[in-house]
Design a protein around this motif. Structure first.
Motif, PDB file in Angstrom:
ATOM      1  N   THR A 215      -4.593  -2.194   1.645  1.00  0.00           N
ATOM      2  CA  THR A 215      -3.489  -1.333   1.215  1.00  0.00           C
ATOM      3  C   THR A 215      -2.880  -1.844  -0.078  1.00  0.00           C
ATOM      4  OG1 THR A 215      -3.013  -0.743   3.514  1.00  0.00           O
ATOM      5  CG2 THR A 215      -1.279  -0.317   1.900  1.00  0.00           C
ATOM      6  N   GLY A 216      -2.740  -3.162  -0.203  1.00  0.00           N
ATOM      7  CA  GLY A 216      -2.237  -3.730  -1.450  1.00  0.00           C
ATOM      8  C   GLY A 216      -3.140  -3.388  -2.618  1.00  0.00           C
ATOM      9  N   ILE A 217      -4.449  -3.422  -2.396  1.00  0.00           N
ATOM     10  CA  ILE A 217      -5.401  -3.050  -3.454  1.00  0.00           C
ATOM     11  C   ILE A 217      -5.235  -1.577  -3.815  1.00  0.00           C
ATOM     12  CG2 ILE A 217      -7.853  -2.783  -3.977  1.00  0.00           C
ATOM     13  CD1 ILE A 217      -8.333  -5.301  -2.256  1.00  0.00           C
ATOM     14  N   ASP A 218      -5.003  -0.726  -2.813  1.00  0.00           N
ATOM     15  CA  ASP A 218      -4.737   0.696  -3.093  1.00  0.00           C
ATOM     16  C   ASP A 218      -3.540   0.845  -4.026  1.00  0.00           C
ATOM     17  OD1 ASP A 218      -6.804   1.512  -1.491  1.00  0.00           O
ATOM     18  OD2 ASP A 218      -5.546   2.150   0.186  1.00  0.00           O
ATOM     19  N   TYR A 219      -2.486   0.074  -3.767  1.00  0.00           N
ATOM     20  CA  TYR A 219      -1.293   0.141  -4.617  1.00  0.00           C
ATOM     21  C   TYR A 219      -1.631  -0.234  -6.058  1.00  0.00           C
ATOM     22  CZ  TYR A 219       2.153   0.661  -0.821  1.00  0.00           C
ATOM     23  OH  TYR A 219       2.913   1.133   0.211  1.00  0.00           O
ATOM     24  N   MET A 221      -4.487   0.093  -7.577  1.00  0.00           N
ATOM     25  CA  MET A 221      -5.238   1.182  -8.193  1.00  0.00           C
ATOM     26  C   MET A 221      -4.319   2.353  -8.566  1.00  0.00           C
ATOM     27  SD  MET A 221      -8.286   0.103  -8.506  1.00  0.00           S
ATOM     28  CE  MET A 221      -7.965  -1.667  -8.459  1.00  0.00           C
ATOM     29  N   MET A 222      -3.329   2.626  -7.731  1.00  0.00           N
ATOM     30  CA  MET A 222      -2.401   3.721  -8.034  1.00  0.00           C
ATOM     31  C   MET A 222      -1.525   3.391  -9.233  1.00  0.00           C
ATOM     32  SD  MET A 222      -3.200   6.113  -6.056  1.00  0.00           S
ATOM     33  CE  MET A 222      -1.956   7.157  -6.783  1.00  0.00           C
ATOM     34  N   LEU A 223      -1.208   2.100  -9.419  1.00  0.00           N
ATOM     35  CA  LEU A 223      -0.349   1.693 -10.530  1.00  0.00           C
ATOM     36  C   LEU A 223      -1.111   1.545 -11.842  1.00  0.00           C
ATOM     37  CD1 LEU A 223       1.784  -0.945  -8.598  1.00  0.00           C
ATOM     38  CD2 LEU A 223       2.629   1.206  -9.569  1.00  0.00           C
ATOM     39  N   THR A 224      -2.431   1.665 -11.789  1.00  0.00           N
ATOM     40  CA  THR A 224      -3.254   1.541 -12.993  1.00  0.00           C
ATOM     41  C   THR A 224      -4.060   2.827 -13.214  1.00  0.00           C
ATOM     42  OG1 THR A 224      -4.903   0.358 -11.651  1.00  0.00           O
ATOM     43  CG2 THR A 224      -3.340  -0.978 -12.931  1.00  0.00           C
ATOM     44  N   LEU A 225      -5.131   3.007 -12.447  1.00  0.00           N
ATOM     45  CA  LEU A 225      -5.906   4.242 -12.561  1.00  0.00           C
ATOM     46  C   LEU A 225      -5.044   5.464 -12.283  1.00  0.00           C
ATOM     47  CD1 LEU A 225      -9.215   3.190 -10.775  1.00  0.00           C
ATOM     48  CD2 LEU A 225      -8.933   3.673 -13.209  1.00  0.00           C
ATOM     49  N   GLY A 226      -4.150   5.339 -11.314  1.00  0.00           N
ATOM     50  CA  GLY A 226      -3.296   6.460 -10.950  1.00  0.00           C
ATOM     51  C   GLY A 226      -2.305   6.845 -12.031  1.00  0.00           C
ATOM     52  N   ARG A 227      -2.101   5.966 -13.005  1.00  0.00           N
ATOM     53  CA  ARG A 227      -1.170   6.239 -14.110  1.00  0.00           C
ATOM     54  C   ARG A 227      -1.904   6.498 -15.421  1.00  0.00           C
ATOM     55  NH1 ARG A 227       4.379   4.242 -13.910  1.00  0.00           N
ATOM     56  NH2 ARG A 227       4.992   4.332 -11.724  1.00  0.00           N
ATOM     57  N   GLU A 456      13.007  -6.068  -3.481  1.00  0.00           N
ATOM     58  CA  GLU A 456      12.547  -4.715  -3.802  1.00  0.00           C
ATOM     59  C   GLU A 456      11.032  -4.597  -3.827  1.00  0.00           C
ATOM     60  OE1 GLU A 456      13.058  -6.883  -7.772  1.00  0.00           O
ATOM     61  OE2 GLU A 456      14.092  -6.763  -5.838  1.00  0.00           O
ATOM     62  N   ALA A 457      10.323  -5.631  -3.392  1.00  0.00           N
ATOM     63  CA  ALA A 457       8.859  -5.603  -3.394  1.00  0.00           C
ATOM     64  C   ALA A 457       8.338  -4.445  -2.549  1.00  0.00           C
ATOM     65  CB  ALA A 457       8.309  -6.925  -2.870  1.00  0.00           C
ATOM     66  N   LEU A 458       7.275  -3.830  -3.011  1.00  0.00           N
ATOM     67  CA  LEU A 458       6.634  -2.761  -2.253  1.00  0.00           C
ATOM     68  C   LEU A 458       5.927  -3.362  -1.040  1.00  0.00           C
ATOM     69  CD1 LEU A 458       4.994  -0.882  -5.267  1.00  0.00           C
ATOM     70  CD2 LEU A 458       7.162  -0.334  -4.150  1.00  0.00           C
ATOM     71  N   ASN A 459       6.050  -2.702   0.094  1.00  0.00           N
ATOM     72  CA  ASN A 459       5.450  -3.222   1.323  1.00  0.00           C
ATOM     73  C   ASN A 459       4.075  -2.600   1.535  1.00  0.00           C
ATOM     74  OD1 ASN A 459       5.105  -4.559   3.759  1.00  0.00           O
ATOM     75  ND2 ASN A 459       6.112  -2.946   4.929  1.00  0.00           N
TER      76      ASN A 459
END
Length: 557
Positions: A215-219, A221-227, A456-459
């Motif tokens: 799940t952390g890896i998904d995050y 990818m969303m913060l890089t490829l997803g943007r 405030e870290a993402l869980n």
């Protein structure tokens, strides 16, 4: 018969597929193989889930393109009488070639699961109705009917239902049986992924993520490829990054070639930095390419001996079990021409994994990537990853439902935590992307205690399997808490999951089966091991449950 299924994801779909198959077989032939004219029974099934039936929340068809599967798609086979195709067969006819990749975008799996569901809804043997509710209570009346509630009313059904009939609405009758297939009770929803990609507040900020697993890896990818970022080949700027083109067969089932060197091309919408915080700081190892049949046969043969050293009267895992497992790893090392002793193998497996002095997360990932490709000598961790993956069915079958030796079970949990990190990490493409992000300095890895985790870290810590929280020794989910308090299910000391029979029937605290109540998948983890998979044939519970239920439904016909 009227059946309630709690949960509508892949495990529930697998159960309905096997139920459809068992109903289709029943009555077609008599005991002598002659065709009979007995009509096939039809079963009424209500499936309770607030999400789409089939994909559920985890395999939502709206999942972003760049979130890939972490298991080979070919292991998924929900073919049956009402939908005759495995995932691989279905993907062959898909207009998008990405559906046929080994690790395709997850949304394609959601499409496949939905097609299977459509087939089951149209089955002449099942009458499937979806109920868009999250169930929080299941209880049995004095008359023996099962009632299902969502907390908004005392019960969704009448307190004393009349016997079911084909025309009876769900509000007027109870259920003969309930199947609990709750899976991930608190999954990350697809809208949360999209929100992460679109949140402009995170642009140019330092983002911290609690959890460095899938799940952390998904995050990341969303913060890089997803943007809007992308990856290109570092050797040929501007060329598409295709690692598979570099692979060619080699010795002992490994692969020769070079890992793809990628360069990340930012979009200017990324955070300034992304830090993955985990307990150990150790990353998941890259999933290896396909192994040779010779290696597969060797490992399965060596680990099959685990099945011969267990005894129903002896708590497991026993000393003999551990010795057999270590011998399997040692023989695998010899097969791969790796010089390592049994003592080193045992120590590596039973010691919580850690980075060696001076070793970074990126170095660990890259070294295991090179081991996958046969460029450097395999280490003990890599050997254990292959033994665990290829011999997994024998490992879990040898321990399923046996009484536990506390010390041995605690060791097993350490061993499983280690080996799963080495065996079931992300595919090579994902690891190459993580390496590229790490090399630019955009992605960082931190172990617990090395630096504080901001509030405030993402869980990104996924809810573990089972039903009992090991830290609080409580059952936080209201449905499972109610079932346990009512004495319908039970959990052994030092374990997380409920106890079931081989036909998936729940056992109460006194060890007797609870009539009409069944459970499959993640809630049963520990008594039955290894449920985080789309391979529903890894365990036989679902097939046995379907046959058992059809036997009951057709008794006397």
């Amino acid at each position: 018969m009227r059946l309630a299924v709690i949960g509508g994801g892949p495990k529930a779909l697998a159960a309905l597929t096997e139920l459809d198959r068992a109903l289709d077989s029943r009555g077609a032939l008599d005991n002598h193989g002659a065709v009979t004219d007995r009509r096939q029974p039809r079963m009424s099934v209500d499936v309770f889930d607030p999400h789409e039936l089939g994909p559920g929340a985890v395999w939502d068809r709206r999942t972003p393109e760049h979130l890939l599967m972490n298991v080979p798609s070919r292991i998924v086979d929900l073919s049956g009488p009402s939908f005759p195709l495995s995932y691989a067969q279905w993907a062959e006819g898909h207009p998008d070639p990405r559906a046929r990749e080994v690790f395709p975008p997850r949304r394609f799996m959601g499409e496949y699961l939905r097609r299977v569901c459509e087939g089951l809804v149209n089955s002449p043997r099942l009458c499937v109705r979806r109920v868009r509710r999250t169930v929080t209570d299941v209880h049995r009346t004095a008359a023996g009917w099962w009632l299902v509630g969502d907390g908004s009313t005392p019960s969704l059904l009448a307190d004393e239902p009349s016997p079911p009939s084909p025309s009876s609405p769900v509000e007027e009758t109870g259920y003969d049986a309930v199947l609990l297939a709750t899976g991930h009770r608190a999954p990350l929803l697809v809208n949360e992924y999209h929100a992460l990609a679109q949140d402009e507040v995170l642009t140019s900020q330092d983002v911290h993520i609690r959890g460095a697993a899938l799940t952390g890896i998904d995050y990341v990818m969303m913060l890089t490829l997803g943007r809007g970022g992308c990856f290109e080949s570092a050797s040929e700027p501007g060329s598409p990054a295709d690692a598979s083109a570099l692979m060619m067969p080699s010795r002992q089932g490994l692969t020769s070639g070079e890992p793809e060197r990628l360069r990340y091309v930012p979009s200017s919408r990324e955070p300034r930095s992304i830090t993955l915080h985990s307990r150990t700081g150790v990353p998941l190892s890259p999933k290896p390419p396909e192994q040779s049949q010779e290696l597969i046969d060797h490992v399965t043969g060596a680990t099959a001996k685990l099945l011969t050293v267990v005894s129903s009267a002896e708590p497991q895992p026993s000393a003999d079990w551990w010795a057999t497992l270590v011998r399997a790893a040692h023989s695998t090392a010899r097969f791969l021409a790796v010089d390592v002793g049994t003592a080193a193998l045992e120590r590596t497996l039973l010691t919580p994994d850690h980075l060696e002095p001076g070793e970074s997360a990126a170095e660990r990932m890259r070294s295991h990537l090179l081991m996958n490709l046969g460029h450097i000598t395999s280490d003990e961790r890599w050997i254990w990853g292959r033994v665990w993956k290829l011999g997994y069915r024998n490992v879990i079958d040898s321990l399923a439902r046996h009484p536990r030796d506390t010390a041995g079970w605690n060791n097993f949990r350490v061993a499983a935590s280690n080996a799963e990190r080495w065996a079931y990490g992300p595919p090579q493409t994902t690891v190459e992307r993580l390496l590229a992000l790490t090399e630019t300095g955009l992605l960082r890895w931190e172990a617990a205690g090395s630096s504080p985790i901001p509030p405030e870290a993402l869980n990104a810590i996924t809810q573990p399997p089972g039903v009992r929280d090991e830290h609080t020794n409580t059952i936080p989910d209201p449905l499972w808490n109610n079932l346990a308090n009512s004495g319908y299910v039970s959990v052994r000391d030092h374990e997380r999951g409920i106890i079931t029979t081989p036909q998936a029937q729940c056992l109460g605290p006194d060890g007797t089966p609870t009539p009409g109540l069944y459970a499959i998948g993640r809630p049963t983890e520990d008594p039955v091991i290894g449920h985080d998979t789309l391979n529903h044939r890894l365990h036989t519970d679902i097939q046995q449950w379907a046959q058992h239920l059809v036997d009951i439904a057709t008794e006397g016909t």
